[in-house]
Design a protein around this motif. Structure first.
Motif, PDB file in Angstrom:
ATOM      1  N   ARG A 162      29.201 -18.341  -0.128  1.00  0.00           N
ATOM      2  CA  ARG A 162      29.882 -18.191   1.163  1.00  0.00           C
ATOM      3  C   ARG A 162      30.438 -16.769   1.324  1.00  0.00           C
ATOM      4  O   ARG A 162      30.316 -16.160   2.389  1.00  0.00           O
ATOM      5  CB  ARG A 162      31.028 -19.194   1.264  1.00  0.00           C
ATOM      6  CG  ARG A 162      30.651 -20.560   1.801  1.00  0.00           C
ATOM      7  CD  ARG A 162      31.915 -21.250   2.302  1.00  0.00           C
ATOM      8  NE  ARG A 162      31.610 -22.503   2.920  1.00  0.00           N
ATOM      9  CZ  ARG A 162      31.829 -23.694   2.360  1.00  0.00           C
ATOM     10  NH1 ARG A 162      32.334 -23.760   1.135  1.00  0.00           N
ATOM     11  NH2 ARG A 162      31.549 -24.804   3.017  1.00  0.00           N
ATOM     12  N   PRO A 203      22.674 -14.434  10.539  1.00  0.00           N
ATOM     13  CA  PRO A 203      23.211 -15.727  11.004  1.00  0.00           C
ATOM     14  C   PRO A 203      22.455 -16.918  10.425  1.00  0.00           C
ATOM     15  O   PRO A 203      23.072 -17.937  10.096  1.00  0.00           O
ATOM     16  CB  PRO A 203      23.044 -15.639  12.524  1.00  0.00           C
ATOM     17  CG  PRO A 203      23.118 -14.173  12.826  1.00  0.00           C
ATOM     18  CD  PRO A 203      22.429 -13.511  11.659  1.00  0.00           C
ATOM     19  N   ARG A 204      21.148 -16.804  10.277  1.00  0.00           N
ATOM     20  CA  ARG A 204      20.375 -17.903   9.700  1.00  0.00           C
ATOM     21  C   ARG A 204      20.807 -18.174   8.269  1.00  0.00           C
ATOM     22  O   ARG A 204      21.004 -19.329   7.863  1.00  0.00           O
ATOM     23  CB  ARG A 204      18.880 -17.558   9.737  1.00  0.00           C
ATOM     24  CG  ARG A 204      17.925 -18.715   9.470  1.00  0.00           C
ATOM     25  CD  ARG A 204      17.630 -19.024   8.030  1.00  0.00           C
ATOM     26  NE  ARG A 204      17.085 -17.918   7.259  1.00  0.00           N
ATOM     27  CZ  ARG A 204      16.687 -18.015   6.006  1.00  0.00           C
ATOM     28  NH1 ARG A 204      16.806 -19.173   5.347  1.00  0.00           N
ATOM     29  NH2 ARG A 204      16.244 -16.957   5.344  1.00  0.00           N
ATOM     30  N   LYS A 242      23.722 -17.395   6.864  1.00  0.00           N
ATOM     31  CA  LYS A 242      25.080 -17.931   6.868  1.00  0.00           C
ATOM     32  C   LYS A 242      25.058 -19.431   7.135  1.00  0.00           C
ATOM     33  O   LYS A 242      25.744 -20.215   6.466  1.00  0.00           O
ATOM     34  CB  LYS A 242      25.926 -17.227   7.929  1.00  0.00           C
ATOM     35  CG  LYS A 242      26.241 -15.774   7.624  1.00  0.00           C
ATOM     36  CD  LYS A 242      27.025 -15.151   8.771  1.00  0.00           C
ATOM     37  CE  LYS A 242      27.265 -13.662   8.534  1.00  0.00           C
ATOM     38  NZ  LYS A 242      27.957 -13.030   9.682  1.00  0.00           N
ATOM     39  N   SER A 243      24.278 -19.836   8.129  1.00  0.00           N
ATOM     40  CA  SER A 243      24.178 -21.257   8.455  1.00  0.00           C
ATOM     41  C   SER A 243      23.555 -22.045   7.307  1.00  0.00           C
ATOM     42  O   SER A 243      24.026 -23.139   6.955  1.00  0.00           O
ATOM     43  CB  SER A 243      23.335 -21.427   9.727  1.00  0.00           C
ATOM     44  OG  SER A 243      23.136 -22.786  10.027  1.00  0.00           O
ATOM     45  N   HIS A 244      22.522 -21.487   6.696  1.00  0.00           N
ATOM     46  CA  HIS A 244      21.865 -22.119   5.547  1.00  0.00           C
ATOM     47  C   HIS A 244      22.876 -22.358   4.423  1.00  0.00           C
ATOM     48  O   HIS A 244      22.944 -23.466   3.858  1.00  0.00           O
ATOM     49  CB  HIS A 244      20.727 -21.197   5.072  1.00  0.00           C
ATOM     50  CG  HIS A 244      19.995 -21.664   3.863  1.00  0.00           C
ATOM     51  ND1 HIS A 244      18.674 -22.028   3.884  1.00  0.00           N
ATOM     52  CD2 HIS A 244      20.375 -21.796   2.558  1.00  0.00           C
ATOM     53  CE1 HIS A 244      18.283 -22.381   2.672  1.00  0.00           C
ATOM     54  NE2 HIS A 244      19.304 -22.237   1.849  1.00  0.00           N
ATOM     55  N   GLU A 261      26.152 -22.571   4.619  1.00  0.00           N
ATOM     56  CA  GLU A 261      27.167 -23.552   5.011  1.00  0.00           C
ATOM     57  C   GLU A 261      26.643 -24.982   4.890  1.00  0.00           C
ATOM     58  O   GLU A 261      27.356 -25.886   4.446  1.00  0.00           O
ATOM     59  CB  GLU A 261      27.645 -23.288   6.445  1.00  0.00           C
ATOM     60  CG  GLU A 261      28.570 -22.099   6.577  1.00  0.00           C
ATOM     61  CD  GLU A 261      29.859 -22.270   5.775  1.00  0.00           C
ATOM     62  OE1 GLU A 261      30.362 -23.404   5.660  1.00  0.00           O
ATOM     63  OE2 GLU A 261      30.356 -21.259   5.251  1.00  0.00           O
ATOM     64  N   ILE A 262      25.402 -25.191   5.269  1.00  0.00           N
ATOM     65  CA  ILE A 262      24.818 -26.538   5.192  1.00  0.00           C
ATOM     66  C   ILE A 262      24.681 -26.971   3.739  1.00  0.00           C
ATOM     67  O   ILE A 262      25.057 -28.095   3.367  1.00  0.00           O
ATOM     68  CB  ILE A 262      23.453 -26.563   5.908  1.00  0.00           C
ATOM     69  CG1 ILE A 262      23.652 -26.359   7.410  1.00  0.00           C
ATOM     70  CG2 ILE A 262      22.709 -27.862   5.626  1.00  0.00           C
ATOM     71  CD1 ILE A 262      22.397 -25.939   8.127  1.00  0.00           C
ATOM     72  N   GLY A 282      24.779 -30.350  10.814  1.00  0.00           N
ATOM     73  CA  GLY A 282      24.494 -28.929  10.705  1.00  0.00           C
ATOM     74  C   GLY A 282      23.023 -28.649  10.504  1.00  0.00           C
ATOM     75  O   GLY A 282      22.459 -27.727  11.110  1.00  0.00           O
ATOM     76  N   HIS A 303      20.600 -26.610  12.974  1.00  0.00           N
ATOM     77  CA  HIS A 303      19.999 -25.417  12.369  1.00  0.00           C
ATOM     78  C   HIS A 303      18.483 -25.417  12.554  1.00  0.00           C
ATOM     79  O   HIS A 303      17.878 -24.387  12.886  1.00  0.00           O
ATOM     80  CB  HIS A 303      20.370 -25.399  10.887  1.00  0.00           C
ATOM     81  CG  HIS A 303      19.824 -24.259  10.101  1.00  0.00           C
ATOM     82  ND1 HIS A 303      20.520 -23.087   9.878  1.00  0.00           N
ATOM     83  CD2 HIS A 303      18.639 -24.112   9.443  1.00  0.00           C
ATOM     84  CE1 HIS A 303      19.794 -22.262   9.133  1.00  0.00           C
ATOM     85  NE2 HIS A 303      18.651 -22.872   8.847  1.00  0.00           N
ATOM     86  N   GLU A 320      16.887 -24.172  15.733  1.00  0.00           N
ATOM     87  CA  GLU A 320      16.781 -22.712  15.867  1.00  0.00           C
ATOM     88  C   GLU A 320      15.897 -22.098  14.800  1.00  0.00           C
ATOM     89  O   GLU A 320      15.194 -21.111  15.058  1.00  0.00           O
ATOM     90  CB  GLU A 320      18.179 -22.092  15.803  1.00  0.00           C
ATOM     91  CG  GLU A 320      18.205 -20.618  16.177  1.00  0.00           C
ATOM     92  CD  GLU A 320      19.613 -20.083  16.382  1.00  0.00           C
ATOM     93  OE1 GLU A 320      19.742 -18.876  16.676  1.00  0.00           O
ATOM     94  OE2 GLU A 320      20.577 -20.867  16.256  1.00  0.00           O
TER      95      GLU A 320
END
Length: 436
Positions: free
Chosen positions: A77, A85-86, A88-90, A92-93, A108, A112, A115
Motif C-alpha cells: 500500500r 491508478p490501476r 493502486k486499485s489492484h 487495495e483489492i 472492488g 476494477h 475498467e
C-alpha cells in the motif's frame, strides 16, 4: 516502460524485476511451483515494486502466514502511492482479501474489472472452488463465476489461463461437454498448467470418465513439481478414481503418499479438507483401521483452524471431530452458532445443520442424520468448494437413508442425481450404496 503479460503497465524501471514478476504471476495462474522465488527476485531487483510485494503477500496468505501477509500488504500500500491508478486499485483489492474483508474485495474487484478487464489476477480471486464467489455463501456462485468469465471473455481470446477458468466455470455450472472441451483446449495451449489439469479432472469426474481421468493424471503428474500447491489435491482426484473402482487400499495408499498432513508444502486449507474428505469417503465405503489417520487430521485441524471462521474448514472440521472427539464438535458448533447470530457465517444455518448431521451420523443416529442433512442438502452450494467436494454430504445422506431403512428415499435421490447429471460414477455409487 514495463508491462505485464496482459499489456498492463508495471511501475518499475527494472526490466529484470518486471520479468520476474511476470514469471511469478504465470506460476500463480498455472498453480505451478516457483511463484514465491519469482516475486522475491522481483523485490530484490526493485524493492519499491508494489505489485511484487502484494503478489508475495497473497502467497503468504494462502500458506496461512497471516502476519507476514498483512505486513507485506501494508508495505505494498505504501509503495503503491507512486504507482498507476490501476496498480493502486489492484493492491487495495488484494489487501482486502488478505485482511479478511471479502465483501470489500468482491465489490472492488467487480468495479476494477469494468475498467481493467485484463487484470487477470484480480479476476482470478473471484473464481475457483476456493475463490471469493465460492466462499461468499451465495447459492448461485457457480453461475456467478461463469457469468463474469463470459462477461470479459472478449478481452482474453485464447489466453491459456482464461480458457482454463472458462472451462472450469462451465463444468461447475453443469455444462460438462463445453467445460471439458475448453479444459482440453487450455491444456493444449499450455501443458504446464495445473489449473487446466484440475479443471479437466473435474470434467472427467463429473462425466463419469474415471478411468480416463486416472490415465490422464498418471501421464501428466510426473512432470508436475510435487511442491506445487495443487499437487496434493490432484492426487486426491486420483484417489477418487480408486474409490470408484472399490480399490480402498489403493485410495488409502495415495492418501499416505501425497495427502496426509506430514510436512506437505500445500496450503493448509487444501491439506485439511482433502485429508478429512478422503478419510470420510473411505469410512463410508467400509474401510477399517483409519483411527490413527483421523487423529492426525484432527490434530492438524486444531492447529490451523482452532476457531470457527473459515466455514469450508469448519464443515470439514466436523468430519474429523465427529470421528475423534465429540466434545470438540460441540465446541465448534457453539462457535458457529455465535457467528451465525452475529451475521458472520456466510452460508448461514445450512453449515450448522451439515455439521450436526455429520455428528448424528457418526454417533449412529441415522434418523437424526437424515432429519438434519435432508434440508441442508438443498442449500449445500452455499458452503463453496466444488461439486465433487460437496458431494460427500449427499453421499452421507444416501448411506444414512439406507441404514435407517429408507431405501426408497435413497433410490429416489440416486435417480434424481442420474437424471440431472448422468454418469457412470453415479451408477457405481448407487450400486455401492445399495450394497451398504
Amino acid at each position: 516502460m514495463n508491462h505485464d503479460r496482459y499489456g498492463l503497465t508495471l511501475t518499475t524501471a527494472s526490466d529484470r524485476a518486471a520479468a520476474h514478476y511476470r514469471d511469478g504471476v504465470d506460476c500463480m495462474l498455472s498453480a505451478w511451483h516457483g511463484a514465491e522465488d519469482a516475486f522475491d527476485k522481483a523485490i530484490a531487483e526493485d524493492p519499491g515494486f508494489a505489485l511484487a510485494h502484494i503478489g508475495r503477500a497473497r502467497l503468504h496468505q494462502l500458506s496461512m502466514e497471516g502476519g507476514k501477509a498483512r505486513a507485506m500488504a501494508a508495505r505494498a500500500r505504501e509503495l503503491a502511492a507512486g504507482a498507476t491508478p490501476r496498480e493502486k486499485s489492484h493492491v487495495e483489492i488484494m489487501a482486502a482479501v488478505i485482511e479478511s474483508k471479502p465483501k470489500v474485495a468482491v465489490s472492488g474487484a467487480e468495479a476494477h474489472l469494468e475498467e481493467y478487464p485484463r487484470d487477470a489476477q484480480v479476476l482470478s480471486i473471484l473464481l475457483g472452488a476456493f475463490g471469493l464467489y465460492a466462499f461468499s455463501g451465495r447459492p448461485d456462485h457457480d453461475a456467478a463465476k461463469l457469468a463474469i468469465c463470459e462477461r470479459h471473455a472478449r478481452h482474453y481470446g485464447e489466453d491459456w489461463w482464461f480458457v482454463s477458468y472458462l472451462g472450469w466455470s462451465h463444468t461447475e455450472a453443469g455444462n460438462l461437454s463445453t467445460g471439458r472441451t475448453l479444459s482440453e483446449r487450455a491444456m493444449a495451449l499450455r501443458a504446464e498448467n495445473a489449473n487446466a489439469a484440475h479443471g479437466l479432472s473435474h470434467a472427467m469426474f463429473e462425466q463419469g470418465d474415471m478411468a480416463v481421468g486416472r490415465e490422464f493424471l498418471a501421464q501428466w503428474m510426473p512432470a508436475h513439481d510435487r511442491k506445487s500447491f495443487l499437487h496434493g489435491h490432484l492426487a486426491w482426484h486420483v484417489a477418487l478414481t480408486n474409490l470408484d473402482e472399490g480399490d480402498l487400499d489403493g485410495a488409502l495408499a495415495i492418501y499416505e503418499a501425497h495427502i496426509k498432513p506430514a510436512g506437505r508444502p500445500y496450503p493448509p486449507l487444501n491439506i485439511f479438507t482433502d485429508g478429512a474428505s478422503l478419510l470420510w469417503r473411505l469410512s463410508l465405503a467400509g474401510k477399517a483401521g483409519l483411527e490413527p489417520h483421523w487423529r492426525e487430521v484432527a490434530a492438524y485441524g486444531e492447529k490451523y483452524f482452532p476457531q470457527a471462521g473459515a466455514h469450508f474448514a469448519d464443515v470439514h472440521f466436523a468430519l474429523a471431530a465427529a470421528t475423534t472427539d465429540s466434545a470438540a464438535l460441540d465446541t465448534r458448533l457453539a462457535q458457529l452458532e455465535a457467528r451465525a447470530a452475529d451475521g458472520k457465517l456466510a452460508p448461514g444455518g445450512c453449515a450448522i445443520d451439515l455439521c450436526r448431521g455429520i455428528g448424528a451420523f457418526a454417533a449412529g443416529d441415522n434418523d437424526g442424520a437424515v432429519r438434519l442433512l435432508e434440508p441442508a442438502i438443498s442449500e449445500l452450494a452455499r458452503i463453496g468448494g466444488s461439486r465433487a467436494q460437496r458431494q460427500l454430504w449427499e453421499d452421507t445422506l444416501i448411506v444414512a437413508y439406507m441404514r435407517a431403512g429408507h431405501g426408497d428415499k435413497a433410490a429416489r435421490r440416486i435417480s434424481a442425481r442420474l437424471d440431472c447429471r448422468p454418469s457412470a460414477r453415479d451408477e457405481a455409487w448407487s450400486r455401492q450404496a445399495l450394497r451398504n
